[in-house]
Design a protein around this motif. Structure first.
Motif, short mmCIF file in Angstrom:
data_model
loop_
_atom_site.label_atom_id
_atom_site.label_comp_id
_atom_site.label_asym_id
_atom_site.label_seq_id
_atom_site.Cartn_x
_atom_site.Cartn_y
_atom_site.Cartn_z
N SER A 26 42.89 40.74 43.43
CA SER A 26 43.99 41.54 43.29
C SER A 26 45.20 40.74 43.24
O SER A 26 45.42 39.85 43.99
CB SER A 26 44.37 42.70 44.31
N ALA A 49 38.78 43.44 42.31
CA ALA A 49 38.87 44.40 43.18
C ALA A 49 40.44 45.03 43.26
O ALA A 49 41.19 45.09 44.33
CB ALA A 49 38.88 43.78 44.78
N GLY A 50 40.83 45.40 41.93
CA GLY A 50 42.25 45.90 41.64
C GLY A 50 42.23 47.29 42.61
O GLY A 50 41.25 48.00 42.65
N ARG A 51 43.37 47.41 43.15
CA ARG A 51 43.72 48.52 43.97
C ARG A 51 44.53 49.57 43.59
O ARG A 51 45.71 49.01 42.87
CB ARG A 51 44.30 48.13 45.30
N GLY A 52 44.50 50.83 43.47
CA GLY A 52 45.53 51.64 43.17
C GLY A 52 46.04 52.62 44.34
O GLY A 52 45.62 52.14 45.57
N TRP A 67 48.12 42.89 34.31
CA TRP A 67 47.76 43.14 36.04
C TRP A 67 48.60 42.02 36.57
O TRP A 67 48.34 40.72 36.60
CB TRP A 67 46.17 42.80 36.27
N LYS A 112 48.55 58.54 31.32
CA LYS A 112 48.96 57.43 32.28
C LYS A 112 48.83 56.22 31.28
O LYS A 112 47.70 55.75 31.11
CB LYS A 112 48.48 57.66 33.35
N ILE A 116 51.85 51.83 39.65
CA ILE A 116 52.51 50.75 40.42
C ILE A 116 51.97 51.14 41.93
O ILE A 116 52.01 52.20 42.36
CB ILE A 116 54.05 50.89 40.33
N MET A 134 51.72 45.89 39.55
CA MET A 134 51.95 46.77 38.39
C MET A 134 50.62 46.31 37.29
O MET A 134 50.22 45.64 36.88
CB MET A 134 53.20 46.39 37.60
C1 BTN Z 1 48.09 53.56 40.72
O1 BTN Z 1 48.60 54.04 39.69
O2 BTN Z 1 47.42 54.07 41.61
C2 BTN Z 1 48.64 51.90 41.05
C3 BTN Z 1 47.73 51.09 40.28
C4 BTN Z 1 48.47 49.67 40.74
C5 BTN Z 1 47.52 48.50 39.78
C6 BTN Z 1 48.08 47.35 39.84
S1 BTN Z 1 47.27 45.97 38.89
C7 BTN Z 1 48.14 44.92 39.53
C8 BTN Z 1 48.11 45.17 41.05
N1 BTN Z 1 46.97 44.47 41.79
C9 BTN Z 1 46.35 45.40 42.14
O3 BTN Z 1 45.30 45.67 43.01
N2 BTN Z 1 47.00 46.72 42.13
C10 BTN Z 1 48.19 46.66 41.34
#
Ligand code: BTN
Length: 281
Positions: A26, A49-52, A67, A112, A116, A134
């Protein structure tokens, strides 16, 4: 991704460093590992492992999106930190000609395109590091069925593919300028008008959902009714959701809503999610 192009941000003093990695867990993690850098932009082509928000997974395939995370250490008190999310949202909405679903979603045609995730890390010396992550769906061609009524990309809405690097540069230039201004003023009054003009629910009816409980739990009453001041809310469970009208943001970035009796409430971003009467928007 043309890493060289991103260097204009470094060379012109918008950030101290740009770290570009093809693959990472991430980009927020890259920032967490480099908190000694004053202002860092981390960009990756692919996140494994992108997180929201709310612990959700954030799909981040290669070649399709932006990203990125900005690490900064603004000279601001901790209660001002959520304001960074609003500044990022405004910068992205302005650069993509989109609207803002307070506090952290960017919307085109009711769907969407960006989320962020702002995180704060406090180190052993009590120094706060702010990481604003973001995720922008830029050239994504399709979404899984379960997301397709909610998620979209700039490509799907505008009809042509977009070069990501110039977009990153304009967003980060705008965002870092906003952060500099925020440090000077300590409040968000300088963006209030612009922000409200892009607020998708401005002067519209909304339903409030408590984030601390199951999503069916509407916020139907406020424990601390306040007029023009910050208030905490409590969720009451009811099958019939109360509606509110969005009236803008205050100088701290809290959302101002009016209930049916005309009473004004302010709500902070970490407690409530806002929905339109028909669902997401
Ligand atoms: C959401 O709407 O839940 C937030 C999403 C955020 C995603 C971005 S991608 C770059 C950064 N790295 C992550 O793991 N998450 C944020």
């Amino acid at each position: 991704m043309e890493y060289e192009l991103l260097n204009v941000l470094e060379n012109n003093g918008f950030v101290d460093r740009v770290i570009y990695e093809y693959e990472t867990t991430s980009t927020n993690d890259i920032c967490k590992a480099n908190t000694d850098i004053e202002r860092l932009l981390a960009v990756a082509e692919l996140q494994t492992a992108g997180r929201g928000r709310m612990g959700r997974h954030w799909e981040s395939p290669a070649g399709e999106g932006i990203w990125m995370s900005l690490l900064c250490h603004p000279d601001l008190s901790p209660e001002c930190i959520p304001g960074i999310t609003l500044l990022a949202g405004l910068a992205i909405a302005e650069c993509t000609d989109a609207f803002i679903k307070w506090p952290n979603d960017i919307i085109i045609n009711g769907k969407k395109i960006c989320g962020i995730l702002t995180e704060m890390v406090t180190d052993a010396d009590s120094k706060n590091h702010i990481i604003c992550g973001m995720g922008i769906n830029v050239n994504t061609e399709s979404f899984p069925e379960e997301l397709s009524d909610k998620g979209t990309s700039l490509y799907l809405e505008r009809g042509s593919k977009i070069s990501r690097e110039p977009l990153i540069i304009s967003i980060i230039q705008k965002l870092t300028n906003y952060i500099n201004e925020y440090e000077k003023t300590g409040n968000l009054s300088f963006i209030k008008k612009q922000y409200e003009s892009l607020l998708i629910h401005m002067d519209k009816k909304v339903i409030l959902h408590s984030l601390s409980e199951a999503s069916e739990n509407y916020v139907n009453q406020f424990s601390n009714v306040a007029h023009g001041s910050s208030s905490n809310s409590s969720a009451s469970q009811s099958p019939e959701p109360a509606t509110y009208i969005t009236r803008g943001i205050d100088n701290s970035g809290a959302l101002i809503v009016e209930d049916n009796a005309g009473t004004i409430h302010t709500i902070s971003s970490d407690e409530i999610s806002v929905r339109g009467l028909l669902g997401y928007i």
